[in-house]
Design a protein around this motif. Structure first.
Motif, short mmCIF file in Angstrom:
data_model
loop_
_atom_site.label_atom_id
_atom_site.label_comp_id
_atom_site.label_asym_id
_atom_site.label_seq_id
_atom_site.Cartn_x
_atom_site.Cartn_y
_atom_site.Cartn_z
N THR A 56 37.63 47.36 27.14
CA THR A 56 36.96 48.43 26.99
C THR A 56 36.87 49.55 28.30
OG1 THR A 56 34.79 47.22 27.47
CG2 THR A 56 35.54 47.66 25.18
N ASP A 77 42.04 55.26 22.43
CA ASP A 77 41.09 54.94 21.74
C ASP A 77 41.26 53.89 20.69
OD1 ASP A 77 38.33 55.56 20.57
OD2 ASP A 77 39.59 56.09 18.65
N THR A 78 42.48 53.67 20.12
CA THR A 78 42.90 52.67 19.27
C THR A 78 43.08 51.38 19.80
OG1 THR A 78 44.24 54.42 17.74
CG2 THR A 78 44.53 52.01 17.47
N VAL A 86 38.45 54.02 26.85
CA VAL A 86 37.48 55.33 26.77
C VAL A 86 38.14 56.17 27.64
CG1 VAL A 86 35.07 56.39 27.28
CG2 VAL A 86 35.31 54.09 26.20
N THR A 87 38.69 57.40 27.24
CA THR A 87 39.37 58.47 27.87
C THR A 87 38.26 59.32 28.61
OG1 THR A 87 41.38 58.29 26.60
CG2 THR A 87 41.02 60.35 28.11
N LYS A 139 42.71 55.21 12.32
CA LYS A 139 43.49 54.80 13.70
C LYS A 139 44.88 54.82 13.75
CE LYS A 139 39.61 53.11 15.68
NZ LYS A 139 39.13 53.58 17.05
#
Length: 408
Positions: free
Chosen positions: A11, A41-42, A46-47, A231
């Motif tokens: 994450t 994200d898939t 977290v960008t 997704k």
């Protein structure tokens, strides 16, 4: 250990890095980064921020220039970032140099896709294909991996054994690749027998860009519960279901989605999954009409199909899905600027595409059920046409059935 490195769930907070170059303008580069953010994200990342630099071509040492790399490093240090993801494939040399500067995990588009593949694979076939793709990706990057270990343990006294270990690992990986290819050949033979045992039923394959809604449509048509979510690469395993429309049975296959910038060796690894596409009698190309770049996605799928099907000209139905999510800005009647993708209406788009295509075309919403009956009628007509070429004596039965009318 290799599998653990590639498939470890995370994450982490990530930054994305792309280029504006001679091959892609700023608009295209931003589109690719948006897709890369969806991939991240898939995968569970977290960008936090994206970085773009304009260069004629990627820097052979660090992908971006020194100034941009310094800017990225400063941002990473100030914002607790654990990973940098680059939009293009990186060489072993580039990864080593970038890692040395940024001191965080470095991924490129291919390694990110492989991580998603590893998490999505469920069947033995898909897992074997993913593992093969992973080893093929790692093979040319062994030098980078051992350089990373040498830096952790100290370089003195490690160079000789390091080189020996690299050659040892290379032989191990090459042997593993050979074994995995043998496993895939065995699986292919088994699947060929399965396809043969299905008899002469008409085969229909759903194809399209990833996240176009193929699995949702599969569930609607086959009344099944194939896994589907918003997704990328939600479906990696091929699923086949028997579908009956107006007493006409046929086989419907859901296949892995395609994506831009998918390396050739990944396509090669998954060609056995796409055997269902090669052997299909009819293709149903599902398109996400709500996506701003749906036309380019169509081109990507068409190009991949030409490679997979060896240029075979298969009959096709174009299904423009997600009309419930289609958005556009209404154009004022006094506005004389040309029509663009942003201000064209769905009715105009529908007329334009239906006139442009040489085969059947329908606009639907698999989610809401809009125009599904129209699609079913198209599928029935095309499947019946294919069926009658194999069993012409059934034409009499179809005529009698049509005279009796629809029977539930």
């Amino acid at each position: 250990m290799i599998d653990q490195i590639l498939s470890e769930e995370t994450t982490e907070r990530a930054v994305l890095v792309g280029l504006i170059s001679n091959q892609q303008n700023e608009t295209k580069a931003k589109e690719y980064l948006d897709e890369l953010a969806f991939l991240a994200d898939t995968a569970g990342a977290v960008t936090v921020r994206t970085f773009l630099q304009k260069l004629e071509y990627p820097n052979p040492r660090t992908y971006v220039g020194k100034g941009k790399l310094d800017e990225i490093r400063a941002y990473i240090e100030d914002n607790d970032i654990g990973m940098a993801i680059f939009d293009d494939d990186l060489s072993s040399k580039q990864v080593v140099n970038i890692e040395r500067e940024l001191k965080v995990k470095i991924l490129d588009r291919t390694s990110l896709i492989l991580d998603i593949f590893a998490k999505r694979a469920r069947t033995a076939n898909a897992k074997t294909q993913v593992e093969l793709a992973q080893y093929q990706y790692l093979l040319p990057r062994l030098t980078r991996m051992w350089t990373h270990l040498e830096r952790q343990r100290g370089g003195i006294g490690m160079r000789g054994p390091g080189e020996t270990q690299i050659e040892t690992d290379r032989r191990i990986i090459l042997n593993k690749i050979s074994l995995l290819k043998e496993e895939l050949r065995a699986i292919d033979k088994q699947k060929a027998v399965q396809r043969k045992n299905r008899g002469k039923l008409t085969r229909v394959a759903l194809v399209g860009y990833t996240n176009a809604g193929k699995s949702t449509l599969m569930n609607v048509l086959s009344k099944s519960e194939v896994f589907a979510e918003n997704k990328l690469f939600a479906t990696l395993d091929t699923t086949v279901r028997k579908v009956i429309i107006d007493n006409l049975p046929f086989l419907l296959t859901d296949t892995v989605g395609f994506i831009r910038k998918l390396p050739t060796h990944l396509v090669d690894s998954f060609k056995s999954t796409l055997d269902e596409v090669r052997e299909a009698d009819l293709l149903v190309h599902v398109v996400d009409i709500s996506h701003p770049q749906f036309e380019e996605q169509i081109q990507v799928v068409d190009k991949t199909l030409r490679e997979v099907c060896d240029g075979a000209d298969k009959p096709m139905i174009m299904v423009f899905n997600k009309i419930d999510a289609f958005t556009h800005v209404e154009k004022d009647e006094n506005d004389l600027t040309p029509r663009t993708r942003e201000n064209i209406s769905l009715d105009e788009l529908e007329k334009m595409w239906m006139a442009k295509l040489p085969h059947d075309c329908v606009f639907i919403s698999a989610k809401s059920g809009q125009n599904i009956d129209k699609l079913k009628q198209m599928l029935y007509d095309r499947a019946k046409e294919i069926h009658l070429t194999r069993f012409p004596y059934n034409d009499f039965l179809f005529q009698k059935y049509d005279e009796l009318g629809d029977v539930d």
